[in-house]
Design a protein around this motif. Structure first.
Motif, PDB file in Angstrom:
ATOM      1  N   ASP A 247      57.971  30.080  42.868  1.00  0.00           N
ATOM      2  CA  ASP A 247      58.155  30.532  44.116  1.00  0.00           C
ATOM      3  C   ASP A 247      57.922  29.456  45.211  1.00  0.00           C
ATOM      4  O   ASP A 247      56.727  29.025  45.175  1.00  0.00           O
ATOM      5  N   SER A 248      58.955  28.863  45.666  1.00  0.00           N
ATOM      6  CA  SER A 248      58.746  27.775  46.702  1.00  0.00           C
ATOM      7  C   SER A 248      58.661  28.740  47.877  1.00  0.00           C
ATOM      8  O   SER A 248      59.198  29.653  48.248  1.00  0.00           O
ATOM      9  N   TYR A 249      57.714  28.351  48.768  1.00  0.00           N
ATOM     10  CA  TYR A 249      57.418  29.100  49.927  1.00  0.00           C
ATOM     11  C   TYR A 249      57.111  28.166  51.106  1.00  0.00           C
ATOM     12  O   TYR A 249      57.240  26.967  51.020  1.00  0.00           O
ATOM     13  N   GLY A 250      57.116  28.631  52.267  1.00  0.00           N
ATOM     14  CA  GLY A 250      56.872  27.918  53.562  1.00  0.00           C
ATOM     15  C   GLY A 250      58.138  27.878  54.214  1.00  0.00           C
ATOM     16  O   GLY A 250      58.801  28.862  54.460  1.00  0.00           O
ATOM     17  N   ALA A 251      58.693  26.957  54.861  1.00  0.00           N
ATOM     18  CA  ALA A 251      59.828  26.759  55.542  1.00  0.00           C
ATOM     19  C   ALA A 251      60.978  27.211  54.664  1.00  0.00           C
ATOM     20  O   ALA A 251      61.863  27.911  55.126  1.00  0.00           O
ATOM     21  N   ASP A 252      61.265  26.864  53.476  1.00  0.00           N
ATOM     22  CA  ASP A 252      62.307  27.013  52.575  1.00  0.00           C
ATOM     23  C   ASP A 252      61.645  27.935  51.283  1.00  0.00           C
ATOM     24  O   ASP A 252      60.975  27.303  50.541  1.00  0.00           O
ATOM     25  N   SER A 253      62.202  29.267  51.386  1.00  0.00           N
ATOM     26  CA  SER A 253      61.752  29.956  50.085  1.00  0.00           C
ATOM     27  C   SER A 253      62.857  30.057  49.187  1.00  0.00           C
ATOM     28  O   SER A 253      64.104  30.129  49.850  1.00  0.00           O
ATOM     29  N   ASN A 254      62.688  30.251  47.830  1.00  0.00           N
ATOM     30  CA  ASN A 254      63.798  30.407  47.154  1.00  0.00           C
ATOM     31  C   ASN A 254      64.305  31.985  46.919  1.00  0.00           C
ATOM     32  O   ASN A 254      65.040  32.120  46.290  1.00  0.00           O
ATOM     33  N   TYR A 255      63.566  32.694  47.466  1.00  0.00           N
ATOM     34  CA  TYR A 255      63.752  34.110  47.548  1.00  0.00           C
ATOM     35  C   TYR A 255      63.698  34.417  49.089  1.00  0.00           C
ATOM     36  O   TYR A 255      62.597  34.975  49.667  1.00  0.00           O
ATOM     37  N   PRO A 256      64.800  34.570  49.795  1.00  0.00           N
ATOM     38  CA  PRO A 256      64.876  35.150  51.151  1.00  0.00           C
ATOM     39  C   PRO A 256      64.626  36.453  51.327  1.00  0.00           C
ATOM     40  O   PRO A 256      64.932  37.277  50.430  1.00  0.00           O
ATOM     41  N   GLY A 257      63.837  36.951  52.535  1.00  0.00           N
ATOM     42  CA  GLY A 257      63.599  38.439  52.632  1.00  0.00           C
ATOM     43  C   GLY A 257      62.413  38.913  52.282  1.00  0.00           C
ATOM     44  O   GLY A 257      61.754  38.121  51.269  1.00  0.00           O
ATOM     45  N   PRO A 258      61.952  40.008  52.285  1.00  0.00           N
ATOM     46  CA  PRO A 258      60.607  40.433  51.964  1.00  0.00           C
ATOM     47  C   PRO A 258      60.639  40.859  50.548  1.00  0.00           C
ATOM     48  O   PRO A 258      59.356  41.362  49.907  1.00  0.00           O
ATOM     49  N   GLU A 259      61.897  41.187  49.762  1.00  0.00           N
ATOM     50  CA  GLU A 259      61.853  42.041  48.386  1.00  0.00           C
ATOM     51  C   GLU A 259      61.061  41.217  47.326  1.00  0.00           C
ATOM     52  O   GLU A 259      60.106  41.695  46.654  1.00  0.00           O
ATOM     53  N   PHE A 260      61.216  39.729  47.478  1.00  0.00           N
ATOM     54  CA  PHE A 260      60.353  39.059  46.303  1.00  0.00           C
ATOM     55  C   PHE A 260      58.763  39.270  46.778  1.00  0.00           C
ATOM     56  O   PHE A 260      58.010  39.425  45.748  1.00  0.00           O
ATOM     57  N   ASP A 261      58.461  38.828  47.857  1.00  0.00           N
ATOM     58  CA  ASP A 261      57.020  39.040  48.100  1.00  0.00           C
ATOM     59  C   ASP A 261      56.326  40.232  48.102  1.00  0.00           C
ATOM     60  O   ASP A 261      55.358  40.497  47.443  1.00  0.00           O
ATOM     61  N   ASN A 262      57.044  41.683  48.299  1.00  0.00           N
ATOM     62  CA  ASN A 262      56.672  42.853  48.028  1.00  0.00           C
ATOM     63  C   ASN A 262      56.556  42.997  46.489  1.00  0.00           C
ATOM     64  O   ASN A 262      55.601  43.718  46.007  1.00  0.00           O
ATOM     65  N   PHE A 263      57.499  42.499  45.836  1.00  0.00           N
ATOM     66  CA  PHE A 263      57.654  42.519  44.276  1.00  0.00           C
ATOM     67  C   PHE A 263      56.253  42.093  43.878  1.00  0.00           C
ATOM     68  O   PHE A 263      55.609  42.550  42.953  1.00  0.00           O
ATOM     69  N   ILE A 264      56.007  40.857  44.091  1.00  0.00           N
ATOM     70  CA  ILE A 264      54.721  39.970  43.639  1.00  0.00           C
ATOM     71  C   ILE A 264      53.777  40.701  44.058  1.00  0.00           C
ATOM     72  O   ILE A 264      52.624  40.826  42.929  1.00  0.00           O
ATOM     73  N   ARG A 265      53.433  41.271  45.075  1.00  0.00           N
ATOM     74  CA  ARG A 265      52.127  42.214  45.486  1.00  0.00           C
ATOM     75  C   ARG A 265      51.973  43.117  44.450  1.00  0.00           C
ATOM     76  O   ARG A 265      50.846  43.809  44.411  1.00  0.00           O
ATOM     77  N   GLU A 266      52.937  43.933  43.907  1.00  0.00           N
ATOM     78  CA  GLU A 266      52.775  44.955  43.283  1.00  0.00           C
ATOM     79  C   GLU A 266      52.469  44.652  41.774  1.00  0.00           C
ATOM     80  O   GLU A 266      52.179  45.433  40.957  1.00  0.00           O
ATOM     81  N   ILE A 267      52.781  43.550  41.418  1.00  0.00           N
ATOM     82  CA  ILE A 267      52.401  43.129  39.770  1.00  0.00           C
ATOM     83  C   ILE A 267      50.775  43.073  39.878  1.00  0.00           C
ATOM     84  O   ILE A 267      50.116  42.512  40.401  1.00  0.00           O
ATOM     85  N   PRO A 268      50.143  43.919  38.939  1.00  0.00           N
ATOM     86  CA  PRO A 268      48.974  43.684  38.386  1.00  0.00           C
ATOM     87  C   PRO A 268      48.520  42.445  38.199  1.00  0.00           C
ATOM     88  O   PRO A 268      49.168  41.616  37.562  1.00  0.00           O
ATOM     89  N   ILE A 269      47.311  41.941  38.667  1.00  0.00           N
ATOM     90  CA  ILE A 269      46.494  40.676  38.177  1.00  0.00           C
ATOM     91  C   ILE A 269      45.480  40.863  37.306  1.00  0.00           C
ATOM     92  O   ILE A 269      44.519  41.661  37.480  1.00  0.00           O
ATOM     93  N   GLN A 270      45.459  39.944  36.162  1.00  0.00           N
ATOM     94  CA  GLN A 270      44.361  39.930  35.367  1.00  0.00           C
ATOM     95  C   GLN A 270      44.161  38.367  34.879  1.00  0.00           C
ATOM     96  O   GLN A 270      44.614  37.925  34.101  1.00  0.00           O
ATOM     97  N   GLU A 271      43.614  37.748  35.766  1.00  0.00           N
ATOM     98  CA  GLU A 271      43.257  36.295  35.709  1.00  0.00           C
ATOM     99  C   GLU A 271      42.601  35.969  34.492  1.00  0.00           C
ATOM    100  O   GLU A 271      41.746  36.492  34.047  1.00  0.00           O
ATOM    101  N   SER A 272      42.993  34.888  33.877  1.00  0.00           N
ATOM    102  CA  SER A 272      42.730  34.407  32.461  1.00  0.00           C
ATOM    103  C   SER A 272      42.637  32.972  32.540  1.00  0.00           C
ATOM    104  O   SER A 272      43.296  32.231  32.888  1.00  0.00           O
ATOM    105  N   ASP A 273      41.047  32.611  31.972  1.00  0.00           N
ATOM    106  CA  ASP A 273      41.021  31.189  32.082  1.00  0.00           C
ATOM    107  C   ASP A 273      41.903  30.497  30.814  1.00  0.00           C
ATOM    108  O   ASP A 273      41.681  29.067  30.945  1.00  0.00           O
ATOM    109  N   GLU A 274      42.396  31.216  30.150  1.00  0.00           N
ATOM    110  CA  GLU A 274      43.318  30.784  29.015  1.00  0.00           C
ATOM    111  C   GLU A 274      44.480  29.863  29.353  1.00  0.00           C
ATOM    112  O   GLU A 274      44.981  28.932  28.676  1.00  0.00           O
ATOM    113  N   TYR A 275      45.012  30.345  30.575  1.00  0.00           N
ATOM    114  CA  TYR A 275      46.157  29.795  31.251  1.00  0.00           C
ATOM    115  C   TYR A 275      45.944  28.879  32.376  1.00  0.00           C
ATOM    116  O   TYR A 275      46.612  28.344  33.065  1.00  0.00           O
TER     117      TYR A 275
END
Length: 114
Positions: free
Chosen positions: A86-114
């Motif tokens: 996701d490029s963000y800031g002045a130019d986003s590759n996903y216009p509108g709120p849908e992408f941001d809302n989608f990402i916020r709904e994905i569960p996060i399980q941070e792993s040091d493996e990656y």
């Protein structure tokens, strides 16, 4: 698991992507018109609850705000691994709120493996 490649110390998007590619993580999830994440070279589409964010990398350009990018390492419930960029800031590759809302709904399980 140890992180022998010191991926956290890499400073560029291309370095992180190359290290992930060597580990077999190179396919991309991209949002389609139905606001689902489509898995590269596949007919499979995912909803947020079918994905997990394993690692987040942020890259900020020193001189150009348009160089701001986030790379998410993602695993699907069916064990498909990939990245979301996701490029963000002045130019986003996903216009509108849908992408941001989608990402916020994905569960996060941070792993040091990656």
């Amino acid at each position: 698991m140890e992180n022998p490649d010191n991926i956290d110390r890499m400073t560029t998007l291309s370095q992180v992507m190359e290290t992930l590619r060597k580990r077999g993580i190179h396919k991309e999830f991209r949002m389609n018109e139905a606001c689902e994440m489509k898995y590269e070279n596949s007919e499979k589409n995912y909803l947020p609850h079918e994905l997990t964010i394993l690692k987040t990398y942020r890259f900020e350009g020193d001189s150009n705000p348009a160089d701001n990018v986030v790379l998410y390492v993602v695993q699907a419930d069916d064990k498909n691994f990939g990245i979301i960029i996701d490029s963000y800031g002045a130019d986003s590759n996903y216009p509108g709120p849908e992408f941001d809302n989608f990402i916020r709904e994905i569960p996060i399980q941070e792993s040091d493996e990656y």
